[in-house]
Scaffold this motif. Structure first.
Motif, PDB file in Angstrom:
ATOM      1  N   LEU A  64      21.492 108.342  -9.177  1.00  0.00           N
ATOM      2  CA  LEU A  64      22.581 109.529  -9.695  1.00  0.00           C
ATOM      3  C   LEU A  64      23.898 109.194  -8.430  1.00  0.00           C
ATOM      4  N   PHE A  65      23.342 108.561  -7.281  1.00  0.00           N
ATOM      5  CA  PHE A  65      23.980 108.596  -6.704  1.00  0.00           C
ATOM      6  C   PHE A  65      25.026 107.227  -7.018  1.00  0.00           C
ATOM      7  N   PHE A  66      24.215 106.067  -7.389  1.00  0.00           N
ATOM      8  CA  PHE A  66      24.523 105.153  -8.505  1.00  0.00           C
ATOM      9  C   PHE A  66      26.096 105.455  -9.143  1.00  0.00           C
ATOM     10  N   ILE A  67      25.647 106.111 -10.275  1.00  0.00           N
ATOM     11  CA  ILE A  67      26.241 106.172 -10.908  1.00  0.00           C
ATOM     12  C   ILE A  67      27.261 106.621 -10.744  1.00  0.00           C
ATOM     13  N   SER A  68      27.221 108.032 -10.092  1.00  0.00           N
ATOM     14  CA  SER A  68      28.356 108.801  -8.844  1.00  0.00           C
ATOM     15  C   SER A  68      29.701 107.451  -8.833  1.00  0.00           C
ATOM     16  N   ALA A  69      28.601 106.711  -7.767  1.00  0.00           N
ATOM     17  CA  ALA A  69      30.251 105.431  -6.849  1.00  0.00           C
ATOM     18  C   ALA A  69      30.519 104.570  -8.441  1.00  0.00           C
ATOM     19  N   VAL A  70      30.196 104.527  -9.665  1.00  0.00           N
ATOM     20  CA  VAL A  70      30.204 103.560 -10.463  1.00  0.00           C
ATOM     21  C   VAL A  70      31.201 104.373 -11.312  1.00  0.00           C
ATOM     22  N   ALA A  71      31.498 105.695 -11.404  1.00  0.00           N
ATOM     23  CA  ALA A  71      32.136 106.861 -12.311  1.00  0.00           C
ATOM     24  C   ALA A  71      33.898 107.073 -11.179  1.00  0.00           C
ATOM     25  N   LEU A  72      33.532 107.126 -10.082  1.00  0.00           N
ATOM     26  CA  LEU A  72      34.002 107.110  -8.571  1.00  0.00           C
ATOM     27  C   LEU A  72      35.245 106.077  -8.707  1.00  0.00           C
ATOM     28  N   SER A  73      35.062 104.726  -8.404  1.00  0.00           N
ATOM     29  CA  SER A  73      35.359 103.500  -8.200  1.00  0.00           C
ATOM     30  C   SER A  73      36.168 103.100  -9.960  1.00  0.00           C
ATOM     31  N   LEU A  74      35.795 103.958 -11.443  1.00  0.00           N
ATOM     32  CA  LEU A  74      36.484 103.691 -12.583  1.00  0.00           C
ATOM     33  C   LEU A  74      37.680 104.240 -12.401  1.00  0.00           C
ATOM     34  N   VAL A  75      37.860 105.545 -11.088  1.00  0.00           N
ATOM     35  CA  VAL A  75      38.434 106.749 -11.555  1.00  0.00           C
ATOM     36  C   VAL A  75      39.843 106.888 -10.613  1.00  0.00           C
ATOM     37  N   LEU A  76      39.206 105.754  -9.787  1.00  0.00           N
ATOM     38  CA  LEU A  76      40.089 105.493  -8.387  1.00  0.00           C
ATOM     39  C   LEU A  76      40.700 104.526  -9.155  1.00  0.00           C
ATOM     40  N   LYS A  77      41.180 103.980  -9.706  1.00  0.00           N
ATOM     41  CA  LYS A  77      42.384 103.443 -10.656  1.00  0.00           C
ATOM     42  C   LYS A  77      43.132 103.789 -11.206  1.00  0.00           C
ATOM     43  N   ARG A  78      42.683 105.280 -11.369  1.00  0.00           N
ATOM     44  CA  ARG A  78      43.077 105.333 -12.660  1.00  0.00           C
ATOM     45  C   ARG A  78      44.868 106.501 -11.828  1.00  0.00           C
ATOM     46  N   TYR A  79      43.974 107.142 -10.223  1.00  0.00           N
ATOM     47  CA  TYR A  79      44.390 107.951  -9.944  1.00  0.00           C
ATOM     48  C   TYR A  79      45.161 107.632  -8.251  1.00  0.00           C
ATOM     49  N   GLN A  80      45.835 108.238  -7.687  1.00  0.00           N
ATOM     50  CA  GLN A  80      46.268 107.626  -6.178  1.00  0.00           C
ATOM     51  C   GLN A  80      45.209 109.049  -5.156  1.00  0.00           C
ATOM     52  N   THR A  81      44.983 108.524  -4.038  1.00  0.00           N
ATOM     53  CA  THR A  81      43.405 108.988  -3.499  1.00  0.00           C
ATOM     54  C   THR A  81      43.837 110.679  -3.603  1.00  0.00           C
ATOM     55  N   GLN A  82      45.115 110.872  -2.494  1.00  0.00           N
ATOM     56  CA  GLN A  82      44.979 112.217  -2.821  1.00  0.00           C
ATOM     57  C   GLN A  82      45.720 113.004  -3.882  1.00  0.00           C
ATOM     58  N   ASP A  83      45.255 112.988  -5.613  1.00  0.00           N
ATOM     59  CA  ASP A  83      45.606 113.175  -6.717  1.00  0.00           C
ATOM     60  C   ASP A  83      43.900 113.238  -7.384  1.00  0.00           C
TER      61      ASP A  83
END
Length: 136
Positions: A64-83
């Motif tokens: 669960l933590f690994f999948i969450s980290a992978v998904a977050l790393s992919l989303v970080l490429k599309r959004y700014q940190t505060q958004d």
């Protein structure tokens, strides 16, 4: 050429779906597994279920933590940190607060009621929690 930032990773979605399915089945199993303390227990328990559940213990939360980290790393490429912080706060904190009142509070009430720590009456339950504080 298609923009790689907008490609959906269906493989990650499926792994996340499977991991959450295992998590749900694990918690349902806690109601029926013998010899494990949990909030409430069924009168019908199965010793063999404990062996099945022990098989998932080493990797269930790590997945669960690994999948969450992978998904977050992919989303970080599309959004700014505060958004991203605002978006995730809306998606996670609102359901968390909702569940605190609709799932967790009734769960503690049913557990205390089943152990005869309190008298019946859900709305008077939150007023007098001194017995629960001594127990937990």
């Amino acid at each position: 050429m298609e923009n790689n930032l907008n490609l959906r990773r269906y493989d990650i979605d499926w792994i996340r779906t499977i991991a959450l399915g295992v998590l749900i089945l694990y918690h349902i199993g806690m109601y029926y597994v013998a010899d494990w303390g949990w909030h409430i227990k069924s009168d019908t328990t199965y010793f063999w279920l404990q062996d099945v559940m022990v098989l998932t213990n080493p990797w269930r939360m790590s997945l669960l933590f690994f999948i969450s980290a992978v998904a977050l790393s992919l989303v970080l490429k599309r959004y700014q940190t505060q958004d991203l912080l605002l978006l995730r706060s809306k998606r996670l904190l609102i359901p968390l607060v909702f569940c605190m009142f609709t799932i967790i509070a009734p769960q503690v009430y049913v557990e205390a009621l089943s152990q005869q720590l309190i008298e019946p009456g859900f709305f008077s339950f939150g007023v007098n929690t001194s017995i629960l504080e001594q127990h937990y």
